[in-house]
Enzyme design. Structure first.
Site, short mmCIF file in Angstrom:
data_model
loop_
_atom_site.label_atom_id
_atom_site.label_comp_id
_atom_site.label_asym_id
_atom_site.label_seq_id
_atom_site.Cartn_x
_atom_site.Cartn_y
_atom_site.Cartn_z
N PHE A 1 -4.49 2.63 4.10
CA PHE A 1 -5.37 1.47 4.21
C PHE A 1 -6.82 1.95 4.16
CE2 PHE A 1 -1.88 -1.17 4.96
CZ PHE A 1 -2.31 -2.50 5.02
N GLY A 2 -7.66 1.15 3.55
CA GLY A 2 -9.06 1.53 3.40
C GLY A 2 -9.37 2.16 2.07
N GLY A 3 -8.32 2.55 1.32
CA GLY A 3 -8.52 3.06 -0.02
C GLY A 3 -9.26 4.39 -0.07
N CYS B 1 -12.42 5.01 -0.67
CA CYS B 1 -13.75 5.04 -0.05
C CYS B 1 -13.69 5.51 1.39
CB CYS B 1 -14.38 3.65 -0.13
SG CYS B 1 -15.99 3.54 0.68
N HIS C 1 -48.98 1.89 3.35
CA HIS C 1 -49.58 3.21 3.25
C HIS C 1 -49.54 3.87 4.61
CE1 HIS C 1 -52.25 6.44 1.96
NE2 HIS C 1 -52.91 6.25 3.11
N GLU D 1 0.84 -1.19 0.00
CA GLU D 1 0.00 0.00 0.00
C GLU D 1 0.88 1.25 0.00
OE1 GLU D 1 -2.36 2.77 -0.44
OE2 GLU D 1 -3.25 0.77 -0.48
#
Length: 492
Positions: free
Chosen positions: A72-74, A76, A476, A68
């Site tokens: 970490f976690g990219g 997103c 409803h 990496e």
């Protein structure tokens, strides 16, 4: 389902003891030849976003490495889906207070405390990132390399780290290196500060005047966030309307809805950036200019494939830089898989997560491969109002020559829409005449990202519009009645 885009079939791996190309740990005596300057791993994953999800408990018997470069976690977790939606929800609360008078509520918005809001969001997310990293570092079967990787040969990588360069090889490799914000020439050449989605959510204070280059979902979401902090927002988009890839009705109505909120410069392209830091001047192709304190560039994303020296590994790419993969996420190089933004035709987090599951399975079960289906991927835009879609748009139906019917319903036509005083929200469903097969569905309005799901399920499982409308009960007066009414409208 996508057809294979290459015809290479990974063969037997000489570097590991295997069944076919199954990724299994070789006995230590057979791995001894890799002792020395180049370490060998059974599996290397490049990228710790969705790539990190590939390595589950079933890989505990393998020597695994995760490489990496940044976090970490990219995207997103750190600068994409999650922080932007946490900020968007706060913006929604602020707008609710501002518009409370429509419900005979006397309320006043005193301030949106940007720094406290930012610290609340990233205090939580940065802790999640650090916890995920530490969990991998503490795992006996996993080696974490923090640095940038590039191929120097088939299944061989060179990793540039702060503490020096290291070369490693692997029996199998997963390329999940993601993408990055695209920067157009006039911005890159100006040499003046600018922000992207990677950086702007972490700034210390919002600017007084924010110019946003781009009219897609990132631009639209962040425009709402910063407008609610008090920014004067200008959007520059080369197309005639915002959110161009959306269904034409959605794009047209959303564009008209936000004209009163932002300064829209549509059908315009940026030709230059001048001024100085904190006092920028943007020049457009019609001769007009925009003065701004800050520029956000949100014109799209570029796959990180150009940073990996893929040619050395025999990994082919599309013209747009995406790594070529077949139905099973295999690249054109033996033993190398890819997933996520670096290869996907639909660069969304839930797609990358699905592809990660596919890759994990296929690494362990090469004789029984599975695939990811990209035909009916839902998506949402967390603006105010929300937007959600699945399947084809009406313009795509025309372009493809499809026979279709349209059903629509407005939020204003259902009781809960009355409660919300919503006069702009709507649901639009496209279906095949006769069969009622759902071809596409598009919503704009409160909770659209949730309301779309029954239509996603129906389209995916082949439930026709009549069956979906008439077989289950629809509560409803819940807002879901707008979906029911749009389905019923198909037959009128």
């Amino acid at each position: 389902m996508n057809e294979p885009e290459n015809e290479s079939e990974p063969g037997n791996e000489s570097e590991i003891q295997s069944e076919g190309d199954r990724c299994v740990r070789a006995p230590l005596r057979d791995r001894a030849s890799y002792a020395g300057p180049m370490r060998h791993h059974d599996l290397v994953v490049i990228g710790a976003g969705s790539g990190n999800a590939v390595v589950d408990d079933s890989f505990a018997d393998l020597d695994v490495a995760i490489v990496e470069e940044r976090w970490f976690g990219g995207t997103c977790l750190n600068s994409g889906c999650i922080p932007s939606k946490m900020l968007a929800y706060t913006a929604r609360v602020a707008r609710t207070v501002r518009e409370a008078g429509a419900y005979d509520v006397d309320a006043e918005l005193r301030a949106v405390r940007w720094r406290r809001m930012r610290d609340r969001v990233f205090g939580r997310l940065d802790a999640e990132r650090d916890s995920g990293r530490q969990g991998r570092v503490d795992q006996d079967s996993v080696t974490v390399y923090e640095g940038s990787a590039r191929f120097i040969g088939p299944r061989t990588l060179r990793i540039e780290r702060e503490q020096g360069t290291v070369d490693i090889s692997a029996g199998q490799i997963v390329v999940a290196a993601g993408s990055r914000p695209s920067i157009p020439g006039p911005v890159a050449e100006a040499g003046l500060p600018y922000e992207t989605s990677d950086t702007i959510m972490r700034i210390d204070a919002p600017p007084r005047r924010l110019a946003i280059l781009g009219g897609g979902y990132i631009a639209a979401e962040l425009a709402e966030v910063f407008a609610q902090t008090g920014c004067a927002v200008t959007l520059v988009e080369k197309e005639k309307r915002l959110l161009g890839p959306q269904d034409e009705t959605v794009a047209e109505r959303f564009t008209e809805l936000v004209r009163s909120r932002y300064d829209l410069r549509l059908g315009r392209e940026l030709t230059g950036v001048g001024g100085r830091p904190g006092a920028l001047r943007l020049s457009l192709d019609d001769g007009s200019t925009i003065d701004a304190d800050m520029l956000l560039v949100a014109v799209g994303r570029t796959p990180n494939s150009d940073r990996l020296n893929l040619e050395a590994a025999g990994i082919a790419t599309h013209d747009d830089g995406r790594v070529r993969v077949d139905r099973h996420q295999r690249t054109t190089a033996e033993g190398v898989f890819a997933l996520g933004d670096i290869c996907s035709p639909v660069p969304l987090k839930h797609v990358a997560n699905r592809e990660a599951k596919v890759v994990a399975h296929n690494l362990r079960h090469p004789d029984d491969p599975v695939s990811a289906d990209h035909d009916l991927v839902p998506a949402a835009v967390f603006t105010q109002p929300q937007i959600a879609s699945v399947g084809v748009t009406e313009q795509e139906c025309r372009d493809r020559g499809l026979d279709y019917v349209v059903g629509t319903a407005g939020y204003a036509d259902v009781a809960y829409g009355w409660a919300m005083e919503d006069t702009t929200g709507f649901c639009k469903v496209l279906a095949e005449p006769g069969t009622g097969r759902i071809l596409g569905a598009h919503l704009m309005g409160a909770e659209a990202s949730t309301l779309i799901q029954p239509l996603v399920v129906a389209a995916t499982l082949g439930i026709d519009a009549t069956t979906l409308a008439e077989s289950p009960y629809w509560i409803h007066p819940a807002l879901t009645e707008v979906v029911e009414n749009a389905l019923l409208d198909l037959g009128r």
